[in-house]
Motif scaffolding. Sequence first.
Motif, short mmCIF file in Angstrom:
data_model
loop_
_atom_site.label_atom_id
_atom_site.label_comp_id
_atom_site.label_asym_id
_atom_site.label_seq_id
_atom_site.Cartn_x
_atom_site.Cartn_y
_atom_site.Cartn_z
N ILE A 115 0.86 -1.19 0.00
CA ILE A 115 0.00 0.00 0.00
C ILE A 115 0.89 1.23 0.00
O ILE A 115 1.83 1.33 0.81
CB ILE A 115 -0.91 0.03 1.25
CG1 ILE A 115 -1.79 -1.23 1.30
CG2 ILE A 115 -1.79 1.28 1.26
CD1 ILE A 115 -2.56 -1.38 2.60
N VAL A 116 0.62 2.18 -0.90
CA VAL A 116 1.39 3.42 -0.93
C VAL A 116 0.42 4.60 -0.82
O VAL A 116 -0.65 4.60 -1.43
CB VAL A 116 2.26 3.55 -2.20
CG1 VAL A 116 3.32 2.46 -2.23
CG2 VAL A 116 1.41 3.48 -3.46
N GLY A 130 8.92 0.00 -1.88
CA GLY A 130 8.20 -1.04 -1.16
C GLY A 130 8.46 -2.43 -1.72
O GLY A 130 8.68 -3.38 -0.96
N LYS A 131 8.45 -2.55 -3.04
CA LYS A 131 8.73 -3.85 -3.66
C LYS A 131 10.15 -4.33 -3.33
O LYS A 131 10.38 -5.51 -3.08
CB LYS A 131 8.53 -3.76 -5.16
CG LYS A 131 7.08 -3.58 -5.57
CD LYS A 131 6.93 -3.39 -7.08
CE LYS A 131 5.48 -3.17 -7.48
NZ LYS A 131 5.33 -2.91 -8.94
N GLY A 132 11.09 -3.38 -3.32
CA GLY A 132 12.46 -3.74 -2.97
C GLY A 132 12.57 -4.21 -1.53
O GLY A 132 13.30 -5.17 -1.24
N THR A 146 1.50 -7.34 4.98
CA THR A 146 1.21 -6.03 4.39
C THR A 146 2.36 -5.08 4.65
O THR A 146 2.90 -5.03 5.75
CB THR A 146 -0.08 -5.42 4.99
OG1 THR A 146 -1.16 -6.32 4.82
CG2 THR A 146 -0.43 -4.10 4.31
N VAL A 147 2.74 -4.34 3.62
CA VAL A 147 3.76 -3.30 3.75
C VAL A 147 3.15 -1.99 3.26
O VAL A 147 2.66 -1.92 2.12
CB VAL A 147 5.03 -3.62 2.94
CG1 VAL A 147 6.04 -2.48 3.05
CG2 VAL A 147 5.65 -4.93 3.43
N THR A 148 3.15 -0.98 4.12
CA THR A 148 2.54 0.30 3.79
C THR A 148 3.60 1.40 3.83
O THR A 148 4.34 1.51 4.81
CB THR A 148 1.42 0.65 4.78
OG1 THR A 148 0.46 -0.40 4.79
CG2 THR A 148 0.73 1.95 4.39
N LEU A 149 3.68 2.19 2.77
CA LEU A 149 4.57 3.35 2.71
C LEU A 149 3.74 4.60 2.55
O LEU A 149 2.86 4.67 1.69
CB LEU A 149 5.56 3.24 1.55
CG LEU A 149 6.69 2.21 1.69
CD1 LEU A 149 6.21 0.84 1.21
CD2 LEU A 149 7.92 2.63 0.90
#
Length: 243
Positions: A115-116, A130-132, A146-149
């Motif tokens: 999520i950005v 985020g993908k990196g 989940t990873v949120t930036l």
Amino acid sequence: MLDVEPPDYYPVIDKLFADELEDALWPFGITVREMRVRVEPLEKVLTLHFDILLEREEGFPLPNVEAIVLGILDKLTEEATSTFGRLYGVSFRVGRVNIKERIIRKQNPGNPTLIVEGPSELKPVLARVGKGLIIKMKEWGYSPSTVTLSFDNEAVSIAVKMTSRLNTYDKLTLKSALVEKAAAHLKTLLGRRFPVEVRILDPSDRVIKVLERNKRTIEERIQELLSNEDVKALMDALGRKPP
């Protein structure tokens, strides 16, 4: 979507309640899809009635979401009364609260959700970062759900949600590594360094703790409200003026 009745109260509810509730819930992959607030002013008390629609992905155990949201609203009410309310001589209280929750099935259950949030021109950069980070975490043996930036006030906030509990050492180690990697990626892509804040969340974390750690403080929101001409006109109509 935020709907406030009477609409004159929109800026107050938006800054003191809607924004804060969203900030507290987004690291857990919970989105406030709709919020309707009816304000009942009576002398020095503003009673708030809420109808809230929440949306979150399946797979992350977060029991009793309704109780969590009620706890957040109670805390926000206390803060609003002790800050903005103190200046204008009014208090806030929570009235009726109706919460509905919609569970979304993940399209690719084996892949973490990315999520950005931020300006449209920066979203592709945040997505690349985020993908990196997701690739690196998999290499390190971590499996985030989940990873949120989020980009705000010239800083980047990163929230990593885990499906299983991590010990304190692993959290600190992962946090330090992600700060270093994210800062390096951002400098490469944007040509300068940005402050990076990382939060590692697992089922042992409580949403109230996240709310207390929010980077954007309630005082900053209060200053925005005090300079808002619509808010000034509203409080004047109620016979309330700051000292």
